[in-house]
Design a protein around this motif. Structure first.
Motif, mmCIF file in Angstrom:
data_model
loop_
_atom_site.group_PDB
_atom_site.id
_atom_site.type_symbol
_atom_site.label_atom_id
_atom_site.label_comp_id
_atom_site.label_asym_id
_atom_site.label_seq_id
_atom_site.Cartn_x
_atom_site.Cartn_y
_atom_site.Cartn_z
ATOM 1 N N LEU A 359 -6.416 12.465 0.554
ATOM 2 C CA LEU A 359 -7.735 12.829 1.052
ATOM 3 C C LEU A 359 -8.788 11.798 0.653
ATOM 4 O O LEU A 359 -9.632 11.414 1.464
ATOM 5 C CB LEU A 359 -8.133 14.204 0.515
ATOM 6 C CG LEU A 359 -9.401 14.805 1.063
ATOM 7 C CD1 LEU A 359 -9.202 15.265 2.501
ATOM 8 C CD2 LEU A 359 -9.846 15.994 0.194
ATOM 9 N N ALA A 360 -8.746 11.351 -0.592
ATOM 10 C CA ALA A 360 -9.722 10.384 -1.091
ATOM 11 C C ALA A 360 -9.210 9.818 -2.404
ATOM 12 O O ALA A 360 -8.418 10.446 -3.116
ATOM 13 C CB ALA A 360 -11.090 11.039 -1.292
ATOM 14 N N GLY A 361 -9.670 8.590 -2.708
ATOM 15 C CA GLY A 361 -9.344 7.992 -3.990
ATOM 16 C C GLY A 361 -8.033 7.230 -3.996
ATOM 17 O O GLY A 361 -7.426 6.960 -2.960
ATOM 18 N N LEU A 362 -7.593 6.881 -5.211
ATOM 19 C CA LEU A 362 -6.417 6.049 -5.417
ATOM 20 C C LEU A 362 -5.185 6.924 -5.635
ATOM 21 O O LEU A 362 -5.219 7.877 -6.414
ATOM 22 C CB LEU A 362 -6.635 5.137 -6.628
ATOM 23 C CG LEU A 362 -5.726 3.923 -6.787
ATOM 24 C CD1 LEU A 362 -5.916 2.935 -5.643
ATOM 25 C CD2 LEU A 362 -5.995 3.242 -8.130
ATOM 26 N N SER A 363 -4.094 6.598 -4.940
ATOM 27 C CA SER A 363 -2.856 7.359 -5.082
ATOM 28 C C SER A 363 -1.666 6.416 -5.048
ATOM 29 O O SER A 363 -1.749 5.309 -4.505
ATOM 30 C CB SER A 363 -2.732 8.422 -3.983
ATOM 31 O OG SER A 363 -2.858 7.840 -2.689
ATOM 32 N N HIS A 364 -0.557 6.842 -5.638
ATOM 33 C CA HIS A 364 0.658 6.033 -5.733
ATOM 34 C C HIS A 364 1.673 6.495 -4.698
ATOM 35 O O HIS A 364 1.866 7.701 -4.508
ATOM 36 C CB HIS A 364 1.271 6.150 -7.130
ATOM 37 C CG HIS A 364 0.440 5.539 -8.206
ATOM 38 N ND1 HIS A 364 0.714 4.304 -8.760
ATOM 39 C CD2 HIS A 364 -0.676 5.988 -8.839
ATOM 40 C CE1 HIS A 364 -0.193 4.026 -9.687
ATOM 41 N NE2 HIS A 364 -1.049 5.023 -9.750
ATOM 42 N N HIS A 365 2.361 5.549 -4.073
ATOM 43 C CA HIS A 365 3.360 5.859 -3.061
ATOM 44 C C HIS A 365 4.507 4.867 -3.193
ATOM 45 O O HIS A 365 4.303 3.651 -3.121
ATOM 46 C CB HIS A 365 2.750 5.781 -1.656
ATOM 47 C CG HIS A 365 1.581 6.696 -1.470
ATOM 48 N ND1 HIS A 365 1.687 7.963 -0.952
ATOM 49 C CD2 HIS A 365 0.267 6.528 -1.789
ATOM 50 C CE1 HIS A 365 0.498 8.537 -0.932
ATOM 51 N NE2 HIS A 365 -0.389 7.686 -1.437
ATOM 52 N N GLY A 366 5.712 5.376 -3.379
ATOM 53 C CA GLY A 366 6.854 4.499 -3.538
ATOM 54 C C GLY A 366 6.829 3.809 -4.887
ATOM 55 O O GLY A 366 6.006 4.104 -5.755
ATOM 56 N N PRO A 367 7.706 2.834 -5.068
ATOM 57 C CA PRO A 367 7.825 2.194 -6.381
ATOM 58 C C PRO A 367 6.627 1.364 -6.797
ATOM 59 O O PRO A 367 6.342 1.234 -7.990
ATOM 60 C CB PRO A 367 9.089 1.325 -6.242
ATOM 61 C CG PRO A 367 9.262 1.114 -4.764
ATOM 62 C CD PRO A 367 8.738 2.352 -4.114
ATOM 63 N N ARG A 368 5.888 0.784 -5.848
ATOM 64 C CA ARG A 368 4.784 -0.079 -6.279
ATOM 65 C C ARG A 368 3.534 0.004 -5.414
ATOM 66 O O ARG A 368 2.528 -0.645 -5.716
ATOM 67 C CB ARG A 368 5.245 -1.530 -6.363
ATOM 68 C CG ARG A 368 5.400 -2.257 -5.025
ATOM 69 C CD ARG A 368 5.613 -3.737 -5.258
ATOM 70 N NE ARG A 368 5.846 -4.468 -4.028
ATOM 71 C CZ ARG A 368 6.817 -5.352 -3.852
ATOM 72 N NH1 ARG A 368 7.668 -5.603 -4.832
ATOM 73 N NH2 ARG A 368 6.942 -5.992 -2.706
ATOM 74 N N THR A 369 3.541 0.778 -4.356
ATOM 75 C CA THR A 369 2.415 0.761 -3.422
ATOM 76 C C THR A 369 1.301 1.691 -3.866
ATOM 77 O O THR A 369 1.532 2.870 -4.158
ATOM 78 C CB THR A 369 2.897 1.148 -2.014
ATOM 79 O OG1 THR A 369 3.898 0.232 -1.581
ATOM 80 C CG2 THR A 369 1.743 1.136 -1.030
ATOM 81 N N LEU A 370 0.091 1.153 -3.877
ATOM 82 C CA LEU A 370 -1.110 1.941 -4.126
ATOM 83 C C LEU A 370 -1.852 2.123 -2.802
ATOM 84 O O LEU A 370 -1.865 1.227 -1.957
ATOM 85 C CB LEU A 370 -2.029 1.248 -5.129
ATOM 86 C CG LEU A 370 -1.530 1.138 -6.569
ATOM 87 C CD1 LEU A 370 -2.492 0.294 -7.398
ATOM 88 C CD2 LEU A 370 -1.375 2.514 -7.194
#
Length: 414
Positions: A359-370
């Protein structure tokens, strides 16, 4: 003899072709939702035991019926083929106002009424009137606050973003992000100028616009978008299309941004070098581009990264957060997106989360993707923002590698 496998296959295909109950329900949502938006507040304010004088009840009911009729008609004339800005303003304002009134009618109509019952306050009619006045009072305050929040120049939100593959020479790189400016029926040329003035105070190396520049064609909204040509960046100004461009002749917006000095990253990348280190800055068309039928427009990540060294860190611009699945699979280091508006008018964010992974802000996805998802710089449609403040974002990229400090000769006093 009947081939049972063919029968099972045909039955399975038939079941797959039949829409699910949820999909069938969604077909009727555009018809049901406006009725609920106006009928629920009408009931809570006028017909749930208040026993107002008959003229008040009749007049109030007529007002709600008119709202139910006028809102979709105005939106159709404003956002349909006719593109009448005055009608769009009326329809959008009624949509936002009815949503806020509906929300507080439901909340106070249940919670406040229950609290009054438990506290033993008054009889049924007195409690109904207290709830009605509370709904009107809270709605008025929220509408005023939401109007102010939507029209003000966004505050700057600064965030440090650590990227493990970022070279030391790029440590501290300043990336300014604006998105979802949605220049539209309300003339916000002066607001646009002030936003660009704030961006210029950030002294960014890269300035990004991740789409949804406006509602309307580039020719119609040129005056509001023109201040984007004054934005300054030491290295690059880059832009990708959003879904709303594809409602309004997207190629015209691509051409205008190019004319204003921005580089449209349409499934391509550029290299940003500093002190011996390099960052790949890539962009893709919005995920709705291909279905728009506009020749050459589609979200093509492989094309965007074609020719880039896979060992280099990648900053990707993609309008919608849900593109992050593809970005993570490709090993992108940081994706910048908008689209969600943070929900724009609480509690609409719950519906946004059904479609987007963030929805908003910083989030982590997968091994290294921000993924960084901006709440947006402007607003779409209803001129209100409630518990979803707009933003201009400054992302400072951080490297885990530290440059060795230069030794200085000790100075002796004369």
């Amino acid at each position: 003899m009947t081939d049972t496998s063919d029968t099972r296959t045909a039955d399975g295909a038939a079941r797959a072709a039949r829409p699910s109950p949820l999909h069938r329900l969604m077909r009727y949502l555009p018809l049901v939702a406006p009725v609920l938006l106006w009928a629920v507040p009408c009931w809570v304010l006028l017909h749930s035991g208040q026993h107002w004088p008959l003229p008040v009840t009749v007049t109030g009911t007529v007002v709600f019926v008119l709202g139910l009729v006028v809102m979709p008609l105005a939106m159709a004339r404003g956002h349909g083929r006719r593109q009448q800005d005055a009608a769009a303003i009326v329809g959008d304002t009624l949509l936002g106002g009815s949503w806020i009134l509906f929300t507080w009618s439901v909340l106070l109509g249940v919670l406040l009424r229950l609290a009054l019952v438990l506290a033993g306050v008054g009889d049924g009619e007195e409690r109904a009137r207290i709830v009605a006045w509370a709904v009107l009072g809270v709605t008025a305050v929220v509408l005023a606050w939401g109007t102010f929040e939507a029209r003000r120049v966004p505050r700057v939100r600064r965030i440090d973003v650590p990227l493990p593959r970022l070279g030391a020479g790029l440590d501290g790189l300043r990336v300014a992000l604006i998105t979802d400016t949605h220049y539209g029926p309300l003339d916000r040329a002066r607001w646009s100028e002030r936003v660009c003035e704030v961006v210029n105070t950030l002294e960014a190396d890269v300035v990004c616009h991740t789409g949804d520049i406006a509602d309307g064609t580039a020719d119609r909204r040129r005056a509001q978008a023109a201040p984007l040509g004054t934005v300054r960046a030491t290295r690059a100004r880059v832009y990708v299309t959003g879904n709303h461009e594809y409602y309004s002749e997207a190629q015209g917006w691509v051409d205008l941004m190019d004319e204003l000095g921005w580089q449209p990253l349409r499934n391509r990348h550029l290299l940003l070098e500093r002190d011996g280190d390099t960052l790949v800055v890539a962009g893709v068309d919005d995920v709705t581009a291909e279905s728009s039928g506009l020749a050459g427009h589609r979200a093509h990540l492989d094309g965007a990264l074609d020719g880039a060294d896979p060992d280099l860190p990648v900053l990707l611009l993609a309008h919608q957060p849900k593109f992050v699945d593809r970005a993570a699979a490709a090993g992108v280091d940081l994706q910048l997106s908008g689209h969600t508006h943070g929900g724009q008018i609480w509690p609409f964010h719950h519906l946004v989360r059904l479609d987007q992974p963030a929805l908003a802000g910083l989030s982590h996805h997968g091994p290294r993707t921000l993924l960084y998802t901006s709440r947006g710089t402007g607003f779409w449609g209803p001129p209100f923002r409630v518990l979803a403040p707009s933003e201009i974002t400054l992302l400072v990229l951080r490297s885990p590698h530290q440059k060795p400090e230069q030794e200085t000769e000790p100075q002796t006093a004369p």
